[in-house]
Write a protein that holds these residues in place. Structure first.
Motif, PDB file in Angstrom:
ATOM      1  N   GLU A 113      17.628   6.145   1.402  1.00  0.00           N
ATOM      2  CA  GLU A 113      18.551   5.224   0.752  1.00  0.00           C
ATOM      3  C   GLU A 113      17.963   4.889  -0.613  1.00  0.00           C
ATOM      4  O   GLU A 113      16.830   4.414  -0.702  1.00  0.00           O
ATOM      5  N   ARG A 130      14.537   2.187  -6.305  1.00  0.00           N
ATOM      6  CA  ARG A 130      13.866   1.836  -5.067  1.00  0.00           C
ATOM      7  C   ARG A 130      14.365   2.796  -3.998  1.00  0.00           C
ATOM      8  O   ARG A 130      15.579   3.007  -3.860  1.00  0.00           O
ATOM      9  N   GLY A 132      14.196   3.939   0.044  1.00  0.00           N
ATOM     10  CA  GLY A 132      13.848   3.677   1.428  1.00  0.00           C
ATOM     11  C   GLY A 132      13.819   4.961   2.228  1.00  0.00           C
ATOM     12  O   GLY A 132      14.682   5.830   2.068  1.00  0.00           O
ATOM     13  N   GLN A 136       9.815   2.905   5.332  1.00  0.00           N
ATOM     14  CA  GLN A 136       8.928   2.740   4.180  1.00  0.00           C
ATOM     15  C   GLN A 136       9.767   2.535   2.933  1.00  0.00           C
ATOM     16  O   GLN A 136      10.930   2.938   2.857  1.00  0.00           O
ATOM     17  N   SER A 137       9.156   1.935   1.919  1.00  0.00           N
ATOM     18  CA  SER A 137       9.858   1.724   0.659  1.00  0.00           C
ATOM     19  C   SER A 137       8.963   2.102  -0.509  1.00  0.00           C
ATOM     20  O   SER A 137       7.779   1.769  -0.539  1.00  0.00           O
ATOM     21  N   ALA A 139       9.043   2.921  -5.023  1.00  0.00           N
ATOM     22  CA  ALA A 139       9.794   2.641  -6.241  1.00  0.00           C
ATOM     23  C   ALA A 139       9.175   3.362  -7.423  1.00  0.00           C
ATOM     24  O   ALA A 139       7.956   3.566  -7.486  1.00  0.00           O
ATOM     25  N   CYS A 158       7.854  -3.542  -1.762  1.00  0.00           N
ATOM     26  CA  CYS A 158       7.713  -2.084  -1.687  1.00  0.00           C
ATOM     27  C   CYS A 158       6.309  -1.709  -1.212  1.00  0.00           C
ATOM     28  O   CYS A 158       5.316  -2.311  -1.617  1.00  0.00           O
ATOM     29  N   ASP A 159       6.238  -0.690  -0.384  1.00  0.00           N
ATOM     30  CA  ASP A 159       4.932  -0.207   0.076  1.00  0.00           C
ATOM     31  C   ASP A 159       4.144   0.442  -1.045  1.00  0.00           C
ATOM     32  O   ASP A 159       2.922   0.258  -1.147  1.00  0.00           O
ATOM     33  N   THR A 210       2.888  -5.066  -1.642  1.00  0.00           N
ATOM     34  CA  THR A 210       2.654  -3.683  -2.063  1.00  0.00           C
ATOM     35  C   THR A 210       1.191  -3.317  -1.825  1.00  0.00           C
ATOM     36  O   THR A 210       0.287  -4.053  -2.193  1.00  0.00           O
TER      37      THR A 210
END
Length: 261
Positions: A113, A130, A132, A136-137, A139, A158-159, A210
């Protein structure tokens, strides 16, 4: 587990892979098609495993390879509407090809996403993304003169973040090859993020969750990897954050295409 892999990241060319070995997306196409292919091969990936390409804005260091991508692949390409219009006026969209307006269509697949957010840059409609993926995320946030509230909100939690650390103010000031207008553009509110501003925002990111920071879009004229790394790591250390305990810090490789040939 997914990862963010900067293929190239500098004032001369930008492209980032996000995904797993063999499957992912690309953000920007700022190097040649051959360089892209060879870089993807290093992570056991080819264009058959790329779902889509997302363009941040129309500046050359982000779209250098776009015409070859259109020529050699059937990848869907997304960008903000203003960027689509700018690229069309530049002749960068071949007849019969489309770039989808991500601000209207969004992007969601079985795996990814992707959500755009506006960045403060002197382009038609510059955005970051960003992403997904399986909880996990990630950017990509480059080409922004300041960190706006919208950007800060988009990156919250965000990771992993690829964050611009473009220039050292002292190096920019001393650069005799750059005129006053260019220096003002780079350091202005719709230019690029300095090492210090990057470091200040990096602290907010780490305190917000993060854990992996990659410093990118370094100027070859007005920065060095060591300078950018030291600025962020030293500021975070002064604020009580410990590298490898609270976060990891890397520099996106400033690669030349010869390194892929």
């Amino acid at each position: 587990m997914a990862r963010i892999f900067p293929i190239c990241s500098s004032s001369e060319g930008n492209c980032t892979f996000i995904g797993t070995r063999g499957h992912g997306i690309l953000v920007d196409a700022g190097c040649s098609f051959r360089a892209l292919k060879n870089a993807l091969a290093l992570i056991d990936t080819d264009f058959d495993g790329i779902e889509a390409l997302f363009i941040t804005h129309e500046h050359y260091d982000h779209i250098k390879g776009i015409e070859q991508v259109f020529k050699h692949t059937s990848l869907p390409v997304f960008a903000a509407g203003g960027t689509v219009s700018a690229m069309a006026s530049m002749g960068k969209i071949p007849d019969g090809k489309l770039i989808y307006d991500i601000t209207k269509t969004g992007y969601k697949s079985a795996s990814f996403e992707v959500t755009p957010f506006r960045t403060a840059h002197d382009a038609a409609e510059s955005v970051g993304y960003r992403v997904g993926f399986n909880g996990q995320s990630f950017a990509v946030c480059t080409d922004t003169g300041v960190v706006t509230d919208e950007t800060a909100e988009a990156l919250k939690g965000c990771d992993a973040v690829l964050l611009e650390s473009n220039y050292d103010p002292d190096m920019l000031r001393r650069n005799m090859r750059y005129g006053f207008d260019l220096k003002r553009r780079i350091s202005g509110n719709i230019g690029h993020l300095s090492n210090r501003d990057c470091a200040e925002f990096a602290e907010k990111l780490v305190r917000g969750g993060t854990r992996h920071l990659i410093l990118g879009h370094l100027s070859k004229e007005n920065n060095t990897p060591d300078t950018a790394y030291a600025c962020t790591s030293e500021l975070l250390a002064k604020r009580g954050l410990v590298v490898e305990r609270d976060y990891t810090l890397d520099i996106a490789p400033v690669l030349t295409e010869g390194q892929y040939i």
